[in-house]
Design a protein around this motif. Structure first.
Motif, PDB file in Angstrom:
ATOM      1  N   THR A   1      -5.750  -2.589   6.457  1.00 47.36           N
ATOM      2  CA  THR A   1      -5.851  -1.282   7.124  1.00 47.36           C
ATOM      3  C   THR A   1      -4.551  -0.936   7.851  1.00 47.36           C
ATOM      4  OG1 THR A   1      -8.230  -1.630   7.393  1.00 47.36           O
ATOM      5  CG2 THR A   1      -7.226   0.075   8.765  1.00 47.36           C
ATOM      6  N   GLN A   2      -4.004  -1.922   8.568  1.00 51.07           N
ATOM      7  CA  GLN A   2      -2.756  -1.707   9.308  1.00 51.07           C
ATOM      8  C   GLN A   2      -1.578  -1.416   8.372  1.00 51.07           C
ATOM      9  OE1 GLN A   2      -2.202  -5.058  11.969  1.00 51.07           O
ATOM     10  NE2 GLN A   2      -3.749  -4.330  13.397  1.00 51.07           N
ATOM     11  N   ALA A   3      -1.648  -1.957   7.162  1.00 50.01           N
ATOM     12  CA  ALA A   3      -0.585  -1.720   6.166  1.00 50.01           C
ATOM     13  C   ALA A   3      -0.762  -0.378   5.441  1.00 50.01           C
ATOM     14  CB  ALA A   3      -0.560  -2.861   5.155  1.00 50.01           C
ATOM     15  N   GLY A   4      -1.844   0.340   5.795  1.00 48.56           N
ATOM     16  CA  GLY A   4      -2.095   1.638   5.161  1.00 48.56           C
ATOM     17  C   GLY A   4      -2.555   1.524   3.721  1.00 48.56           C
ATOM     18  N   LYS A   5      -3.211   0.383   3.393  1.00 52.18           N
ATOM     19  CA  LYS A   5      -3.610   0.155   2.001  1.00 52.18           C
ATOM     20  C   LYS A   5      -5.131   0.025   1.838  1.00 52.18           C
ATOM     21  CE  LYS A   5       0.734  -1.982   0.602  1.00 52.18           C
ATOM     22  NZ  LYS A   5       1.389  -3.105  -0.098  1.00 52.18           N
TER      23      LYS A   5
END
Length: 267
Positions: free
Chosen positions: A186-190
């Motif tokens: 989630t933090q990696a935007g994936k």
């Protein structure tokens, strides 16, 4: 997990009219040795142990058995124990990864979030790798060990995602590490690109499966309370002169997904 084990212990003790003493070794084998020595001094009849170190706890188990105490291991084997009750961990790894690979469209790059080298975790990872052999277009590109918790699962996954940006699937060998991996995704935007599965069937995993848009899509269950209930029954049988026919008792692992989480009884 261990709270659920304690619940199972309370149920089993109440049924027998037995006195229960629960101790937490805090993942410290020397503390667990000392706790078993205290149990020996107290003259208990049965010790149910979730071993911090399956070999390292062996001498304490030997001392307990020399004192006439029955010892049954739960969750992972323990050297010298009269029996062990554990999840079918190879099956858990197989079921979690089969679902993951199928949901990935049977192709793509995968990360494994490993854990501490106890038998049950080794078995889950081996189960996953065994299944991967049946998927020629699935490639396991990274494997790092967490400390079995969410924070380290987040850290090692973040590290691996940097090295392998094209990953579309992650298997965490337990729910905390898988939920840490979910946060890393989630933090990696994936969140829309990577799918994550775990093992445990924990309350936190159930909550995550119910969360709209989560990368976390499935978990293969364990039943910690039932492990302890069965361990106490086995101990009772040994005391009555009827030991189990098999020293290792495996509890089936069931896959929980978004589709069936509503009917899963949980811990």
């Amino acid at each position: 997990f261990f709270s659920a084990m304690t619940t199972g212990a309370k149920d089993a003790a109440a049924e027998l009219g037995a006195t229960l003493n629960v101790q937490d070794a805090q993942l410290d084998v020397s503390a667990q040795n000392n706790q078993i020595d205290t149990f020996i001094q107290q003259g208990v009849d049965l010790i149910v142990v979730s071993a911090v170190d399956q070999d390292g706890i062996g001498p304490a188990i030997d001392r307990a058995k020399q004192a006439g105490i029955i010892v049954v291991a739960v969750d992972t084997p323990a050297k010298g124990a009269d029996a062990v009750v554990m999840t079918n961990a190879v099956q858990a790894g197989e079921r979690s990864c089969t679902y993951l690979f199928d949901q990935m469209g049977k192709k793509g790059e995968v990360l494994l979030v490993d854990g501490t080298p106890i038998q049950t975790i080794i078995d889950r990872i081996n189960g996953c790798k065994k299944v991967a052999e049946n998927y020629p277009d699935i490639k396991i590109v990274g494997q790092q060990a967490s400390k079995n918790d969410r924070a380290s699962g987040l850290a090692v996954t973040t590290d691996m995602l940097t090295a392998h940006p094209n990953v579309t699937g992650i298997f965490g060998m337990n729910d905390p590490s898988a939920l840490g991996a979910t946060l890393a995704v989630t933090q990696a935007g994936k969140a829309g690109q990577i799918k994550v599965t775990g093992v445990d069937g924990s309350p936190q995993a159930v909550d995550e499966l119910k969360r709209e848009g989560s990368p976390f899509i499935g978990t293969a269950t364990q039943n910690p309370a039932e492990m302890v209930r069965q361990a106490v029954k086995i101990g009772e049988g040994i005391a009555k002169g009827t030991p189990p026919s098999e020293k290792t008792v495996l509890i089936e692992s069931v896959l929980v997904t978004r589709d069936n989480v509503g009917s899963y009884a949980g811990w």
